[in-house]
Design a protein around this motif. Structure first.
Motif, short mmCIF file in Angstrom:
data_model
loop_
_atom_site.label_atom_id
_atom_site.label_comp_id
_atom_site.label_asym_id
_atom_site.label_seq_id
_atom_site.Cartn_x
_atom_site.Cartn_y
_atom_site.Cartn_z
N GLY A 1 55.06 8.18 38.75
CA GLY A 1 54.93 8.60 37.34
C GLY A 1 54.67 7.40 36.45
N ALA A 2 54.85 6.20 37.02
CA ALA A 2 54.58 4.99 36.24
C ALA A 2 53.19 4.46 36.60
CB ALA A 2 55.63 3.92 36.57
N GLY A 3 52.59 3.75 35.66
CA GLY A 3 51.32 3.09 35.93
C GLY A 3 51.57 1.76 36.64
N HIS A 4 50.60 1.32 37.42
CA HIS A 4 50.75 0.06 38.16
C HIS A 4 49.40 -0.64 38.31
CE1 HIS A 4 54.86 0.99 39.25
NE2 HIS A 4 54.48 2.21 39.58
N TYR B 1 63.66 -6.15 37.38
CA TYR B 1 62.89 -5.94 38.61
C TYR B 1 61.47 -5.42 38.41
CZ TYR B 1 67.66 -6.44 40.19
OH TYR B 1 68.93 -6.93 40.38
N ASP B 2 61.20 -4.74 37.30
CA ASP B 2 59.86 -4.17 37.05
C ASP B 2 58.83 -5.30 37.09
OD1 ASP B 2 58.37 -2.40 34.20
OD2 ASP B 2 57.58 -2.97 36.16
N GLY B 3 57.93 -5.24 38.06
CA GLY B 3 56.88 -6.26 38.22
C GLY B 3 57.35 -7.44 39.03
N GLU C 1 49.50 -10.02 32.94
CA GLU C 1 49.90 -9.01 31.95
C GLU C 1 49.57 -7.63 32.49
OE1 GLU C 1 48.30 -6.58 30.15
OE2 GLU C 1 49.93 -6.26 28.75
N GLU C 2 50.52 -6.68 32.29
CA GLU C 2 50.27 -5.29 32.73
C GLU C 2 50.75 -4.29 31.69
OE1 GLU C 2 52.87 -3.08 33.66
OE2 GLU C 2 51.81 -1.60 34.84
N GLU C 3 51.81 -4.59 30.98
CA GLU C 3 52.53 -3.59 30.18
C GLU C 3 51.83 -3.18 28.89
OE1 GLU C 3 56.20 -3.26 32.58
OE2 GLU C 3 55.12 -2.04 31.14
O1 HGY Z 1 54.15 2.27 31.50
C1 HGY Z 1 54.08 2.13 32.72
O2 HGY Z 1 54.00 3.09 33.47
C2 HGY Z 1 54.11 0.75 33.33
O3 HGY Z 1 55.43 0.30 33.34
N1 HGY Z 1 53.27 -0.17 32.61
#
Ligand code: HGY
Ligand code: MN
Ligand code: MN
Length: 402
Positions: free
Chosen positions: A348-351, A85-87, A119-121
């Protein structure tokens, strides 16, 4: 067209794009990644969107005018052996929400666009948020194009292998008026509080570094302990000191060493070289800066005591980002109208939203993650909660674009 279900579409995409080991690992511009992006392109076309890939591999599907764009979406790539589900949820939910609006109300007064960021990760190349950064024009291509993955494939080749030829600014947009991203929480707060939706208030400050230690290869059997320049030992002591210090800082500071490499990486050779990642995050930018300085001091102290040298390189450094108040109010109103249990929550996660926030007002919606697990094949969200998120997103986009 009968109502498509988010969870079924996500299952299909994950099934067809699994790698040879049967894992969900969609590194950017890999075959798995291209299978998912191709499925999404066909879905967007089926839903009647004006669909295209840009030069950075971002997939766009839009309705309405060609200006004043309200954008929604998330990233198509994943970590290694990640969750479903992430993304991807943010892309599929956005497509279904926009499709429902299109069928109910026709074309919007503004542009309404779904995006699957390429791409994000930051998992394949040492560069995070490639998709969203190309959209805001924040990529120094000459510095980035020669970055290589672990197999030595340059970013420019990986892009070209999938038919994308990137040049400075080719994906840049200046018509985006707002960005709304729906995403799984990736933590356990909503579930613990028995909430159905999170109205995101902000995203933590987030820094990522690459640390290298340069020692000296030597024989494991004939080199006395006092005569070694052991890069591996240094890395171990530094990592232990960093985690100890982070625990002394206490929540909400988090720091992670998730990736490490020795060279020559052999049991009978004293490590000549050690490289590891350092990821640190905090809601307060000043405290995060202070921890960064302390981290550098720890590296300096230990490497000089062991007579080795180091590199401490910044991969990226993002200050805390705050969501737009008006968009938060629109999301909150949608939750109240639909009688959904919701709460305000920090990410707490980046987005990708933290990057889009540099050029437009942004808002984020969270749905709960079972047991708070993410970046893990056990990542899960109940189908009913996924659907609830779609209808909140749909109402928010209706308010913004119609
Ligand atoms: O690392 C993060 O917070 C995101 O899943 N890129
Ligand atoms: Mn992620
Ligand atoms: Mn994500």
């Amino acid at each position: 067209m009968a109502d498509l279900e988010v969870s079924k579409i996500i299952d299909e995409i994950c099934e067809l794009s699994k790698n040879d080991a049967g894992e969900i690992t969609r590194f950017p511009f890999s075959e798995s990644w291209m299978k998912a992006q191709t499925y999404l392109k066909e879905l967007f076309e089926k839903l009647g969107f004006d669909t295209y890939f840009d030069c950075a591999g971002n997939l766009h599907g839009r309705i309405g005018t060609q200006s004043d764009t309200i954008m929604t979406g998330s990233h198509a790539d994943t970590v290694r052996n990640g969750g479903k589900y992430d993304g991807l949820y943010g892309v599929v939910a956005a497509a279904l929400a926009v499709s429902k609006l299109y069928r109910k109300y026709g074309a919007p007064k503004k542009g309404l666009e779904v995006i699957a960021f390429s791409e994000e990760e930051g998992t394949r190349f040492p560069f995070n948020f490639w998709g969203s950064k190309t959209l805001i024009g924040d990529v120094e291509w000459d510095k980035v194009k020669c970055l290589t993955d672990k197999e030595g494939i340059r970013m420019v080749e990986a892009l070209e292998n999938q038919g994308f030829s990137y040049s400075n600014g080719c994906a840049k947009r200046d018509d985006i008026k707002a960005f709304v991203e729906i995403h799984i929480e990736q933590g356990g707060v909503l579930e613990a509080k028995n909430m159905e939706i999170g109205v995101v208030t902000g995203i933590v400050g987030y820094k990522k570094f690459n640390i290298e230690i340069f020692g000296e290869a030597n024989h494991a059997g004939t080199t006395p302990m006092g005569f070694r320049k052991d890069a591996g030992f240094c890395a171990g002591v530094i990592i232990s000191e960093l985690i100890k210090r982070a625990r002394e800082y206490g929540d909400p500071l988090v720091t992670t060493i998730g990736q490490i490499e020795f060279s020559p990486n052999l049991a009978n050779v004293v490590p000549a070289y050690a490289q590891f990642s350092l990821d640190m995050r905090h809601t307060d930018g000043d405290i995060l800066n202070r921890f960064q300085e302390e981290a550098l001091e720890i590296v300096k102290k230990i490497t000089s005591a062991e007579k080795v040298t180091y590199n401490f390189t910044t991969v990226f450094d993002d200050k805390p980002v705050y969501m737009d108040k008006d968009i938060m109010d629109i999301i909150t109103k949608a939750c109240e109208n639909q009688g959904v249990k919701y709460m305000a929550i920090h990410s707490g996660a980046g987005h990708d939203s933290q990057i889009l926030a540099r050029i437009a007002p942004v808002g984020m919606i969270f749905v709960p993650s079972k047991n708070g697990v993410s970046h893990n094949p056990a990542e899960f969200t109940e189908p009913e909660l996924l659907e609830k998120g779609v209808s909140i997103l749909e109402e928010a986009l209706h308010k913004l674009a119609y």
